[in-house]
Design an enzyme around this catalytic site. Sequence first.
Site, PDB file in Angstrom:
ATOM      1  N   HIS A 192      72.112 -25.293   9.106  1.00 13.97           N
ATOM      2  CA  HIS A 192      70.701 -25.593   9.358  1.00 13.97           C
ATOM      3  C   HIS A 192      69.976 -24.345   9.840  1.00 13.97           C
ATOM      4  O   HIS A 192      68.879 -24.032   9.384  1.00 13.97           O
ATOM      5  CB  HIS A 192      70.555 -26.683  10.439  1.00 13.97           C
ATOM      6  CG  HIS A 192      70.635 -28.067   9.936  1.00 13.97           C
ATOM      7  ND1 HIS A 192      69.624 -28.688   9.274  1.00 13.97           N
ATOM      8  CD2 HIS A 192      71.636 -28.974  10.035  1.00 13.97           C
ATOM      9  CE1 HIS A 192      69.982 -29.920   8.972  1.00 13.97           C
ATOM     10  NE2 HIS A 192      71.214 -30.114   9.417  1.00 13.97           N
TER      11      HIS A 192
ATOM     12  N   GLU B  94      75.424 -27.396  11.823  1.00 13.30           N
ATOM     13  CA  GLU B  94      74.299 -26.866  12.583  1.00 13.30           C
ATOM     14  C   GLU B  94      74.042 -25.391  12.278  1.00 13.30           C
ATOM     15  O   GLU B  94      72.892 -24.955  12.229  1.00 13.30           O
ATOM     16  CB  GLU B  94      74.516 -27.078  14.076  1.00 13.30           C
ATOM     17  CG  GLU B  94      74.463 -28.539  14.488  1.00 13.30           C
ATOM     18  CD  GLU B  94      73.162 -29.224  14.076  1.00 13.30           C
ATOM     19  OE1 GLU B  94      72.082 -28.616  14.217  1.00 13.30           O
ATOM     20  OE2 GLU B  94      73.239 -30.365  13.609  1.00 13.30           O
TER      21      GLU B  94
END
Length: 69
Positions: A22, A19
């Site tokens: 990202h 994450e």
Amino acid sequence: MVQFMTMIVVVLLAVTVHEVCHGLAALWLGDDTAYLAGRLTLNPIAHIDIFGSLILPLVLYVGTQGLAT
């Protein structure tokens, strides 16, 4: 039990790093949403979403009675 706890730690670390990557990719491309939300950190608590991380898995587990297909 040790194997289960090890698996939880490894998965938690992998999801957190995933994450953050990202968020960094989005930031490099001009989207500062993750940065403004404070999610560019390796602290897994910052990445927990009440619905997607807690409620939905619980509902799916209860709804399928814990069976994997």
